[in-house]
Design an enzyme around this catalytic site. Structure first.
Site, PDB file in Angstrom:
ATOM      1  N   GLN A  26       3.516 -20.814  16.111  1.00  0.00           N
ATOM      2  CA  GLN A  26       3.510 -22.115  15.458  1.00  0.00           C
ATOM      3  C   GLN A  26       2.267 -22.951  15.766  1.00  0.00           C
ATOM      4  O   GLN A  26       1.949 -23.870  15.017  1.00  0.00           O
ATOM      5  CB  GLN A  26       4.778 -22.882  15.829  1.00  0.00           C
ATOM      6  CG  GLN A  26       6.023 -22.216  15.258  1.00  0.00           C
ATOM      7  CD  GLN A  26       7.310 -22.935  15.628  1.00  0.00           C
ATOM      8  OE1 GLN A  26       7.849 -22.725  16.703  1.00  0.00           O
ATOM      9  NE2 GLN A  26       7.808 -23.779  14.755  1.00  0.00           N
ATOM     10  N   ARG A  84       6.666 -26.182  28.057  1.00  0.00           N
ATOM     11  CA  ARG A  84       7.252 -24.909  27.626  1.00  0.00           C
ATOM     12  C   ARG A  84       6.434 -24.351  26.464  1.00  0.00           C
ATOM     13  O   ARG A  84       6.240 -25.026  25.461  1.00  0.00           O
ATOM     14  CB  ARG A  84       8.708 -25.118  27.175  1.00  0.00           C
ATOM     15  CG  ARG A  84       9.317 -23.877  26.541  1.00  0.00           C
ATOM     16  CD  ARG A  84      10.788 -24.078  26.180  1.00  0.00           C
ATOM     17  NE  ARG A  84      11.291 -22.871  25.536  1.00  0.00           N
ATOM     18  CZ  ARG A  84      11.838 -22.821  24.319  1.00  0.00           C
ATOM     19  NH1 ARG A  84      11.983 -23.934  23.599  1.00  0.00           N
ATOM     20  NH2 ARG A  84      12.246 -21.684  23.810  1.00  0.00           N
ATOM     21  N   HIS A 129       9.366 -15.696  21.016  1.00  0.00           N
ATOM     22  CA  HIS A 129       9.817 -16.816  20.187  1.00  0.00           C
ATOM     23  C   HIS A 129       9.550 -16.433  18.729  1.00  0.00           C
ATOM     24  O   HIS A 129       8.595 -16.898  18.113  1.00  0.00           O
ATOM     25  CB  HIS A 129       9.063 -18.086  20.595  1.00  0.00           C
ATOM     26  CG  HIS A 129       9.644 -19.366  20.061  1.00  0.00           C
ATOM     27  ND1 HIS A 129       9.962 -20.437  20.865  1.00  0.00           N
ATOM     28  CD2 HIS A 129       9.965 -19.754  18.800  1.00  0.00           C
ATOM     29  CE1 HIS A 129      10.439 -21.431  20.119  1.00  0.00           C
ATOM     30  NE2 HIS A 129      10.445 -21.035  18.850  1.00  0.00           N
ATOM     31  N   ASN A 173      14.009 -16.700  22.552  1.00  0.00           N
ATOM     32  CA  ASN A 173      14.348 -17.997  21.986  1.00  0.00           C
ATOM     33  C   ASN A 173      15.311 -17.824  20.814  1.00  0.00           C
ATOM     34  O   ASN A 173      15.017 -17.099  19.856  1.00  0.00           O
ATOM     35  CB  ASN A 173      13.085 -18.708  21.482  1.00  0.00           C
ATOM     36  CG  ASN A 173      13.412 -20.060  20.869  1.00  0.00           C
ATOM     37  OD1 ASN A 173      13.815 -20.990  21.582  1.00  0.00           O
ATOM     38  ND2 ASN A 173      13.298 -20.175  19.551  1.00  0.00           N
ATOM     39  N   GLU A 174      16.447 -18.460  20.899  1.00  0.00           N
ATOM     40  CA  GLU A 174      17.413 -18.565  19.794  1.00  0.00           C
ATOM     41  C   GLU A 174      17.736 -17.236  19.112  1.00  0.00           C
ATOM     42  O   GLU A 174      17.439 -17.051  17.920  1.00  0.00           O
ATOM     43  CB  GLU A 174      16.909 -19.579  18.761  1.00  0.00           C
ATOM     44  CG  GLU A 174      16.711 -20.964  19.335  1.00  0.00           C
ATOM     45  CD  GLU A 174      16.391 -22.017  18.273  1.00  0.00           C
ATOM     46  OE1 GLU A 174      16.147 -21.650  17.119  1.00  0.00           O
ATOM     47  OE2 GLU A 174      16.377 -23.204  18.623  1.00  0.00           O
ATOM     48  N   ASN A 316      19.024 -25.532  22.979  1.00  0.00           N
ATOM     49  CA  ASN A 316      18.231 -26.177  21.927  1.00  0.00           C
ATOM     50  C   ASN A 316      19.215 -26.888  20.997  1.00  0.00           C
ATOM     51  O   ASN A 316      20.046 -26.242  20.358  1.00  0.00           O
ATOM     52  CB  ASN A 316      17.443 -25.139  21.111  1.00  0.00           C
ATOM     53  CG  ASN A 316      16.377 -24.439  21.939  1.00  0.00           C
ATOM     54  OD1 ASN A 316      16.146 -24.798  23.095  1.00  0.00           O
ATOM     55  ND2 ASN A 316      15.729 -23.446  21.358  1.00  0.00           N
ATOM     56  N   TYR A 318      19.832 -29.718  17.886  1.00  0.00           N
ATOM     57  CA  TYR A 318      19.252 -30.536  16.816  1.00  0.00           C
ATOM     58  C   TYR A 318      20.272 -31.374  16.050  1.00  0.00           C
ATOM     59  O   TYR A 318      19.981 -32.481  15.662  1.00  0.00           O
ATOM     60  CB  TYR A 318      18.476 -29.655  15.824  1.00  0.00           C
ATOM     61  CG  TYR A 318      17.177 -29.159  16.420  1.00  0.00           C
ATOM     62  CD1 TYR A 318      16.046 -29.968  16.421  1.00  0.00           C
ATOM     63  CD2 TYR A 318      17.095 -27.907  17.017  1.00  0.00           C
ATOM     64  CE1 TYR A 318      14.856 -29.545  16.992  1.00  0.00           C
ATOM     65  CE2 TYR A 318      15.912 -27.473  17.594  1.00  0.00           C
ATOM     66  CZ  TYR A 318      14.795 -28.289  17.582  1.00  0.00           C
ATOM     67  OH  TYR A 318      13.631 -27.885  18.154  1.00  0.00           O
ATOM     68  N   GLU A 384      14.912 -27.668  23.799  1.00  0.00           N
ATOM     69  CA  GLU A 384      14.377 -28.214  22.546  1.00  0.00           C
ATOM     70  C   GLU A 384      15.307 -29.298  22.035  1.00  0.00           C
ATOM     71  O   GLU A 384      16.528 -29.140  22.042  1.00  0.00           O
ATOM     72  CB  GLU A 384      14.293 -27.150  21.436  1.00  0.00           C
ATOM     73  CG  GLU A 384      13.167 -26.166  21.589  1.00  0.00           C
ATOM     74  CD  GLU A 384      13.104 -25.166  20.430  1.00  0.00           C
ATOM     75  OE1 GLU A 384      13.522 -25.499  19.304  1.00  0.00           O
ATOM     76  OE2 GLU A 384      12.639 -24.043  20.678  1.00  0.00           O
ATOM     77  N   TRP A 428      10.991 -31.027  21.225  1.00  0.00           N
ATOM     78  CA  TRP A 428      10.339 -30.193  20.223  1.00  0.00           C
ATOM     79  C   TRP A 428       9.685 -31.138  19.240  1.00  0.00           C
ATOM     80  O   TRP A 428      10.402 -31.826  18.545  1.00  0.00           O
ATOM     81  CB  TRP A 428      11.315 -29.249  19.496  1.00  0.00           C
ATOM     82  CG  TRP A 428      10.530 -28.408  18.550  1.00  0.00           C
ATOM     83  CD1 TRP A 428      10.209 -28.698  17.245  1.00  0.00           C
ATOM     84  CD2 TRP A 428       9.881 -27.174  18.869  1.00  0.00           C
ATOM     85  NE1 TRP A 428       9.396 -27.718  16.735  1.00  0.00           N
ATOM     86  CE2 TRP A 428       9.177 -26.777  17.712  1.00  0.00           C
ATOM     87  CE3 TRP A 428       9.799 -26.386  20.021  1.00  0.00           C
ATOM     88  CZ2 TRP A 428       8.411 -25.608  17.676  1.00  0.00           C
ATOM     89  CZ3 TRP A 428       9.046 -25.223  19.979  1.00  0.00           C
ATOM     90  CH2 TRP A 428       8.371 -24.851  18.809  1.00  0.00           C
ATOM     91  N   GLU A 435       6.046 -25.074  10.799  1.00  0.00           N
ATOM     92  CA  GLU A 435       7.512 -25.081  10.941  1.00  0.00           C
ATOM     93  C   GLU A 435       8.115 -23.931  10.111  1.00  0.00           C
ATOM     94  O   GLU A 435       8.812 -24.145   9.127  1.00  0.00           O
ATOM     95  CB  GLU A 435       8.048 -26.469  10.548  1.00  0.00           C
ATOM     96  CG  GLU A 435       9.558 -26.625  10.517  1.00  0.00           C
ATOM     97  CD  GLU A 435      10.315 -26.236  11.777  1.00  0.00           C
ATOM     98  OE1 GLU A 435       9.726 -26.255  12.875  1.00  0.00           O
ATOM     99  OE2 GLU A 435      11.493 -25.873  11.649  1.00  0.00           O
ATOM    100  N   TRP A 436       7.805 -22.709  10.506  1.00  0.00           N
ATOM    101  CA  TRP A 436       8.380 -21.514   9.897  1.00  0.00           C
ATOM    102  C   TRP A 436       8.332 -21.565   8.365  1.00  0.00           C
ATOM    103  O   TRP A 436       7.272 -21.863   7.822  1.00  0.00           O
ATOM    104  CB  TRP A 436       9.797 -21.256  10.456  1.00  0.00           C
ATOM    105  CG  TRP A 436       9.791 -21.268  11.966  1.00  0.00           C
ATOM    106  CD1 TRP A 436      10.457 -22.127  12.794  1.00  0.00           C
ATOM    107  CD2 TRP A 436       9.022 -20.408  12.841  1.00  0.00           C
ATOM    108  NE1 TRP A 436      10.179 -21.846  14.107  1.00  0.00           N
ATOM    109  CE2 TRP A 436       9.308 -20.809  14.177  1.00  0.00           C
ATOM    110  CE3 TRP A 436       8.124 -19.341  12.657  1.00  0.00           C
ATOM    111  CZ2 TRP A 436       8.729 -20.189  15.296  1.00  0.00           C
ATOM    112  CZ3 TRP A 436       7.557 -18.733  13.769  1.00  0.00           C
ATOM    113  CH2 TRP A 436       7.864 -19.147  15.058  1.00  0.00           C
TER     114      TRP A 436
HETATM  115  C1  GAL Z   1      14.055 -24.127  16.500  1.00  0.00           C
HETATM  116  C2  GAL Z   1      12.887 -23.239  16.855  1.00  0.00           C
HETATM  117  C3  GAL Z   1      11.578 -23.953  16.910  1.00  0.00           C
HETATM  118  C4  GAL Z   1      11.413 -25.063  15.901  1.00  0.00           C
HETATM  119  C5  GAL Z   1      12.665 -25.905  15.791  1.00  0.00           C
HETATM  120  C6  GAL Z   1      12.638 -26.967  14.711  1.00  0.00           C
HETATM  121  O1  GAL Z   1      15.042 -23.376  15.880  1.00  0.00           O
HETATM  122  O2  GAL Z   1      13.097 -22.641  18.108  1.00  0.00           O
HETATM  123  O3  GAL Z   1      10.584 -22.979  16.828  1.00  0.00           O
HETATM  124  O4  GAL Z   1      10.928 -24.608  14.718  1.00  0.00           O
HETATM  125  O5  GAL Z   1      13.782 -25.114  15.574  1.00  0.00           O
HETATM  126  O6  GAL Z   1      13.125 -26.485  13.504  1.00  0.00           O
END
Ligand code: GAL
Length: 476
Positions: A26, A84, A129, A173-174, A316, A318, A384, A428, A435-436
């Site tokens: 990223q 990190r 990751h 990661n995840e 992590n 969100y 995160e 994060w 962002e992917w």
């Molecule tokens: C997580 C991921 C991160 C980042 C974040 C925000 O799933 O580990 O790389 O993209 O979401 O979407």
């Protein structure tokens, strides 16, 4: 307002780890620089086809491969105690194996680690990751049992090479995101769509790979290096859609079992999947005419190997969902249908950027308490948490800081009222980054990155300045 609405203390525990997180693909760019091998993300982006927003790529990203000093300045400006980041597996081992080792990759990460330590900042290093070497993917990637040993060998190499300086390791990661979005829905690399079957094999192999790497560390390195190893798990919090409905309450249990329990139960409890997940998939598989459950089984020996393979809990977080019972008996196999649950975003929750990220700070407090109660009161690091802004994003992001403030306030209640053993918090992300599949359309950074300017300058958002104050006072 209940009596717990205000935190009894605004102070964070002594020695609290204040961090920010990034990941190699990223931010680094330099996708083929100095002998780096391609990863699945290089392939996924280069194939185009609109799978990534505007067919953007991480070829350059934040340029961190050549601009590490700029990242270090940001880290120092914030006063972080921890940083990190992840190692790009194929920068170190271009074909994923130790058959060829890229010394320039080693030099790059040594510089980062040395600079962090010289500035009193503790590195937390993720081995993987999302950016599997393409050469390993070509042999099946996480779908192949062989990848368990290939990953273990990579982990051994990293512990051996950097372990005299790195004391906190995260293997994967995840894994939930990798499996569900990478191998079931094909939304992210490697873009495979194998619903209801492949997704579980991939998860199975990642659990074994993680556990093996943990044992490798504990057998060969722990005594000399004194570090700790864990795995970063993502989870939403879940509330019943109708709090008075027993069916919705049960759906919540299934949702949490399939999201967090899938990986946390084997690692933290007993080496095996949550009973709810096993029974759901097994009965669905039977109805669908499969001979065996679509969820693979661990042998007794494997369960013994997996149980207890995390030295701390990495979460992590969100967002939160309202979960409703949904009978999916007549739908095709998929991880979603296996849950008999529909996850709904409450329209009253703010959604400042990316559409799936509804801001629900109290969900984090509840999730922390759930982890404490379910997974043996572990030491927890939030590895995160953050909020996106849609590009173009204003430098004065006061509203976003308000979300961070509310989140930190919920964390304080978790620490002081619920007695959660919380050791640290990582935003994060340090920088706006790739962002992917959303490309650069979503900005998660504490620092704004001007991707139009070839020098890729970093500028602090207001949130960065506010975060710095919290860190310096260890207090909200
Ligand atoms: C997580 C991921 C991160 C980042 C974040 C925000 O799933 O580990 O790389 O993209 O979401 O979407």
């Amino acid at each position: 307002m209940d009596s717990l609405s205000n935190p009894p203390s605004f102070q964070f525990p002594a020695g609290f780890a204040w961090g920010a997180s990034t990941s190699a693909y990223q931010i680094e760019g330099g996708w083929d620089a100095d002998g780096k091998g391609p990863s699945v993300w290089d392939t996924f982006c280069h194939q185009g086809g609109g799978r990534v927003f505007q067919n953007q790529t991480g070829d350059v990203a934040c340029g961190s491969y050549t601009q590490w000093e700029d990242d270090l300045k940001c880290i120092k400006q914030l006063g972080l105690t921890h940083y990190r980041f992840s190692l790009s597996w194929s920068r170190l081992l271009p074909d994923g194996t130790t058959g060829f080792i890229n010394q320039k990759g080693i030099a790059y990460y040594n510089r980062i680690i040395d600079d962090l330590l010289a500035n009193g900042i503790c590195p937390l290093v993720t081995l993987y990751h999302f950016d599997m070497p393409q050469a390993v993917e070509n042999q099946g990637g996480w779908r192949s049992d062989k990848t368990v040993e290939i990953f273990n060998e990579y982990a051994r190499f990293c512990f051996d090479t950097f372990g005299n300086k790195v004391k906190f390791w995260i293997t994967i990661n995840e894994p939930h995101v990798v499996a569900e979005y990478g191998y079931e829905q094909g939304l992210i690399a490697p873009g495979v769509t194998d619903p209801g079957i492949g997704v579980y094999h991939v998860g199975h192999n990642m659990i074994k790979a993680h556990a093996k790497a943990w044992h490798t560390y504990h057998l060969l390195f722990k005594e000399k290096q004194h570090g700790q190893v864990s795995i970063s798990l993502d989870s939403d919090w879940a509330e019943p859609f109708d709090p008075s409905s027993v069916k919705d309450q049960e759906a919540v249990q299934r949702y949490l079992a399939f999201n967090l329990g899938w990986f946390a139960h084997p690692v933290f409890i007993n080496g095996d999947y949550p009973p709810l997940m096993k029974s759901q998939i097994s009965s669905k598989s039977k109805q669908q005419g499969f001979m065996d459950s679509r969820l693979p089984e661990f042998t007794d020996e494997e369960m013994k190997m997996i149980q207890g393979t995390a030295d701390f809990f990495c979460l992590n977080y969100y967002t939160t969902r309202k979960v409703k019972h949904q009978d999916s008996s007549h739908t095709k196999p998929s991880i979603k249908a296996d849950q008999d649950a529909d996850a709904i975003q409450d329209p009253s929750w703010p959604v400042p950027g990316i559409e799936w990220l509804a801001v629900v700070p109290w969900g984090l407090r509840k999730l922390l308490k759930f982890i404490k109660d379910t997974f043996k009161d572990p030491e927890i690091y939030i590895t995160e948490n953050g909020f996106a802004q849609i590009d173009p994003a204003p430098l004065d992001d006061s509203q976003r800081w308000e979300y961070f403030r509310q989140t930190l306030s919920e964390i304080l209640k978790g620490v002081h009222v619920d007695a959660v053993n919380l050791k640290g918090y990582f935003v994060w992300s340090l920088l706006d980054n790739f962002e992917w599949h959303y490309g650069y359309s979503q900005r998660f950074g504490l620092f704004h990155v001007d991707f139009e300017n070839p020098k890729l300058p970093r500028t602090p958002y207001r949130s960065a300045l506010e975060y710095k104050k919290v860190i310096s006072q260890n207090c909200l």
